[in-house]
Design an enzyme around this catalytic site. Structure first.
Site, short mmCIF file in Angstrom:
data_model
loop_
_atom_site.label_atom_id
_atom_site.label_comp_id
_atom_site.label_asym_id
_atom_site.label_seq_id
_atom_site.Cartn_x
_atom_site.Cartn_y
_atom_site.Cartn_z
CB SER A 79 -0.90 0.02 1.24
OG SER A 79 -0.11 0.00 2.43
N GLY A 107 2.24 3.92 4.31
CA GLY A 107 1.97 2.83 3.37
C GLY A 107 3.11 1.83 3.42
CG ASN A 149 5.87 2.85 5.84
OD1 ASN A 149 5.93 4.03 5.53
ND2 ASN A 149 4.89 2.34 6.56
CD GLN A 176 -0.67 -4.10 8.21
OE1 GLN A 176 -0.06 -4.82 7.42
NE2 GLN A 176 -0.21 -2.93 8.59
CD GLN A 177 -5.71 -6.13 3.14
OE1 GLN A 177 -6.52 -6.43 4.02
NE2 GLN A 177 -6.01 -5.26 2.20
CG ASN A 215 2.60 -10.12 13.71
OD1 ASN A 215 1.83 -11.09 13.68
ND2 ASN A 215 2.14 -8.88 13.67
CB THR A 255 8.80 -9.73 13.58
OG1 THR A 255 7.43 -9.56 13.19
CG2 THR A 255 9.68 -9.58 12.34
N GLY A 262 8.34 -8.60 18.18
CA GLY A 262 8.37 -7.37 18.93
C GLY A 262 9.66 -7.24 19.74
CG ASP A 269 5.88 -1.46 7.07
OD1 ASP A 269 5.51 -2.64 6.95
OD2 ASP A 269 5.09 -0.50 7.17
#
Length: 321
Positions: free
Chosen positions: A8, A48, A52, A170-171, A193, A221, A223, A254
């Site tokens: 995005s 986006g 990023n 996210q998708q 993640n 990932t 955190g 990102d």
């Protein structure tokens, strides 16, 4: 190494809530949530996922090429990216719409509640990988954008025999189990993640071993607990780099990908790639917004060597190869 980025392209509206979201959720009323959070700060930032990632890559000397669709309000953003070193020649302007917008509110625990208006991103499928006329792409990153475009990019990359890094993040919740499975099974690498990986396991019905067998590289990932890099031969546990301060988590993943991919494009070993990702993520965490951090390769290398031992290999970043 020419790497295409299909995520995005958006503007981020980042807000801060002076409290804890968890204090306002009632366990016996979750089916009828009605909440409004009065925020005490708002900033607008370029964002986006594609830009990023590309921003971090460009700062470190990578060669990112951005693919996507934007609105009539993109001119200033395009100039910024080009000056940084991101190739935007594959970005298409949709004249009668606006660039996608991300609205995120962060509380004192760095928890986020977010909404996303797709705007011009809804036309992302009009930008084809097969239409690229520049130097041949050596890899493409398929990150969250319009879901139909993500499916298209998977199909295109497979048809073109083009290695791709699959990054549904996210998708993940918008793609079906079958669509996620298709993306994973044909991928060279998968970046997610911990929570997203659990969702992929659930929705595809695939086990960790089955997912690993499809890939050359799996990165999860975690955190502040760092990241895990898994290949068919090894598993690397990479610590996070402690940030000097924590201002905003937006875009941290990102930045990690941008650092990792830059190392990969310089043909560095995976451990160094992930360590570069860890440091890039720390830089992003220390500022407001996903493209507000600034450093030179020299700055990056100096700080890197305070935490990791690259045995001099990162000097490649200074040579502009």
């Amino acid at each position: 190494m020419k790497i295409g980025l299909t995520g995005s392209i958006a503007f981020d509206y980042l807000m801060t809530f002076p409290g804890h979201f968890g204090d306002h959720f009632l366990a016996d009323k979750l089916e009828s949530i009605s909440l409004s959070f009065l925020v005490d700060k708002m900033i607008k930032r370029r964002g986006g996922i594609g830009p990023n990632i590309g921003y971090t890559m460009a700062m470190l000397g990578g060669s990112p090429i951005l693919f996507g669709t934007v609105g009539q309000d993109f001119d200033e953003y395009r100039s910024f990216l080009e000056q940084t070193g991101v190739d935007t020649s594959a970005v298409k302007v949709i004249e009668d719409d606006f660039t996608a917008s991300f609205f995120a509110t962060t509380d004192y625990d760095n928890c986020q509640i977010a909404s996303f208006y797709p705007g011009a991103m809804s036309y992302a499928g009009e930008v084809k990988l097969s239409s690229w006329k520049g130097d041949p792409l050596e890899m493409v990153v398929i990150s969250p954008t319009d879901p139909e475009a993500m499916i298209q990019y998977v199909e295109e990359a497979q048809a073109l025999n083009l290695p791709y890094l699959y990054d549904p993040s996210q998708q993940t919740v918008r793609l079906s189990g079958e669509e996620l499975r298709q993306g994973v099974e044909g991928a060279y690498a998968l970046f997610v993640n911990e929570y997203e990986f659990s969702l992929i396991e659930k929705h595809t019905g695939m086990t960790l071993d089955e997912i690993k067998d499809c890939l050359e590289i799996l990165v999860i990932t975690k955190g502040e607990s760092g990241s895990i890099v898994i290949t068919k031969k090894e598993e690397l546990d990479i610590p996070a780099v402690p940030p000097e301060e924590i201002l905003d988590p937006t875009g941290v993943g990102d930045a990690y990908r941008g650092g990792f991919l830059t190392g990969y494009s310089f043909q560095l070993d995976l451990k160094l790639c992930a360590e570069m990702g860890a440091l890039a993520a720390a830089y992003c965490l220390e500022v407001d917004g996903p493209q507000s951090h600034h450093y030179t390769p020299e700055n990056f290398i100096k700080r890197f060597r305070e935490h990791f031992d690259d045995q001099g290999k990162l000097d490649l970043l200074l040579e502009g190869k």
